[in-house]
Design a protein around this motif. Sequence first.
Motif, PDB file in Angstrom:
ATOM      1  N   LEU A   1       1.662   3.373   2.884  1.00 60.11           N
ATOM      2  CA  LEU A   1       2.598   2.123   2.543  1.00 60.11           C
ATOM      3  C   LEU A   1       3.162   1.217   3.322  1.00 60.11           C
ATOM      4  CD1 LEU A   1       5.539   4.267   0.348  1.00 60.11           C
ATOM      5  CD2 LEU A   1       3.513   3.020  -0.182  1.00 60.11           C
ATOM      6  N   ALA A   2       3.155   1.799   4.840  1.00 52.64           N
ATOM      7  CA  ALA A   2       2.679   0.899   6.180  1.00 52.64           C
ATOM      8  C   ALA A   2       2.392  -0.096   6.313  1.00 52.64           C
ATOM      9  CB  ALA A   2       3.543   1.243   7.150  1.00 52.64           C
TER      10      ALA A   2
ATOM     11  N   SER B   1       7.032   4.037  -7.027  1.00 50.26           N
ATOM     12  CA  SER B   1       8.572   4.460  -6.431  1.00 50.26           C
ATOM     13  C   SER B   1       8.583   5.745  -6.549  1.00 50.26           C
ATOM     14  CB  SER B   1       9.876   3.811  -5.747  1.00 50.26           C
ATOM     15  OG  SER B   1      10.335   4.929  -7.121  1.00 50.26           O
ATOM     16  N   ARG B   2       9.323   6.515  -4.783  1.00 50.63           N
ATOM     17  CA  ARG B   2       9.692   8.363  -4.759  1.00 50.63           C
ATOM     18  C   ARG B   2      10.753   7.716  -5.874  1.00 50.63           C
ATOM     19  NH1 ARG B   2       8.097   6.965   0.841  1.00 50.63           N
ATOM     20  NH2 ARG B   2       6.372   8.472   1.693  1.00 50.63           N
TER      21      ARG B   2
ATOM     22  N   SER C   1       4.294   7.568   3.585  1.00 55.10           N
ATOM     23  CA  SER C   1       4.666   6.429   4.155  1.00 55.10           C
ATOM     24  C   SER C   1       3.633   5.802   5.005  1.00 55.10           C
ATOM     25  CB  SER C   1       5.917   6.947   4.818  1.00 55.10           C
ATOM     26  OG  SER C   1       6.531   7.386   4.529  1.00 55.10           O
TER      27      SER C   1
ATOM     28  N   GLU D   1       9.200   0.361  -2.163  1.00 54.88           N
ATOM     29  CA  GLU D   1       7.880   1.497  -2.212  1.00 54.88           C
ATOM     30  C   GLU D   1       6.900   0.873  -3.519  1.00 54.88           C
ATOM     31  OE1 GLU D   1       9.952   5.491  -0.054  1.00 54.88           O
ATOM     32  OE2 GLU D   1      10.183   4.821  -2.690  1.00 54.88           O
TER      33      GLU D   1
END
Length: 338
Positions: free
Chosen positions: A239-240, A194-195, A236, A208
């Motif tokens: 990831l989407a 993840s971030r 993003s 994430e």
Amino acid sequence: MDALTRLVARIADVDQEAADALRALEGLDSPWTGVAGVDECLRTVASLAGSVVELHAPAHGLWLRASATRVDPIPVGAERHTPGPEHPLAPLEGGVGFLLRRGDHDDLLASVVTARAARLLGPLLDERRRASAPTDAGEGALEVAVDPEATPEDRLDALRRLRLRPEQTLVLHAVPGPRPSLAPPPAWSQVGVSRPRPASELPIAWNEARMALRLTATGEADDPGERWVRAGDVGSGLLALAAGFVAGAMRSRDVVALDAVGAPDSPAGRALTAISETTTIRSAAERIPVHHSTLQRQVKGLERELGWSVTEPAGRLRLDLAFALRRLERNYGRPGLY
């Protein structure tokens, strides 16, 4: 002199190789009884078999190489031995992987040693995983902390049990399986990261990390790509895409074209992978490696087959998306990634 020792002595008069194999069986149980772990087990196998051995247990995220004196992880991209008639593999109990001997020829002693070890390594791997797993209390607390349905009060209580402050910045790691982890997994695992986020946003971080995991590759020749994918690196958009992807819903024509050009481990596949992972044709040629003029000529043919340019910015983006979609297709059926 016990019965087995007497039997070995009698067999040695007829077949010395068989006697050596029996002695190995006699010596296998004592060093591994009760407390010995995976590393000691592998060193013992290498010592008794007289050759380097490799343990591949993808269910545990392990690929190890062992000699009689040391055990090392095999890093991504390093040479790994391929099983064949002259290097037989011994399947591990429970189907979690196999043990492989690296040697110039097969012999009875090595076969007996590896087969016996393969039966013992499955339970030892389970013990290793249990020993490295968090405590029940900590594990349960982390699951509550990442649950988007948990109440703010329950999440705050879970963070307290984990000794985390709500404002404390951290990252989550997702490996194949349902459980989150705060500790970095082994370097040879497939991992989504993840971030960095405050602990109060762990549900977002967990989502994430899981979406990033779906974009990972095994790193093998037939599935090139990164084993560790960081959410902050892919952005993003991808990831989407990973979140909404459903295999079979609508197959991309670009992925069909990519598959038609060649398999990932074919010359065409390796060339396209190198182009996707580098910034120039020259650097892609160095990656393969071929002369850059040779790759330039190959690229012209690949572009005709694909139906688009892979050197123009828009075409590079199209190629990268095709690779991402193909990886999502492959990972869709892999246990623990969805």
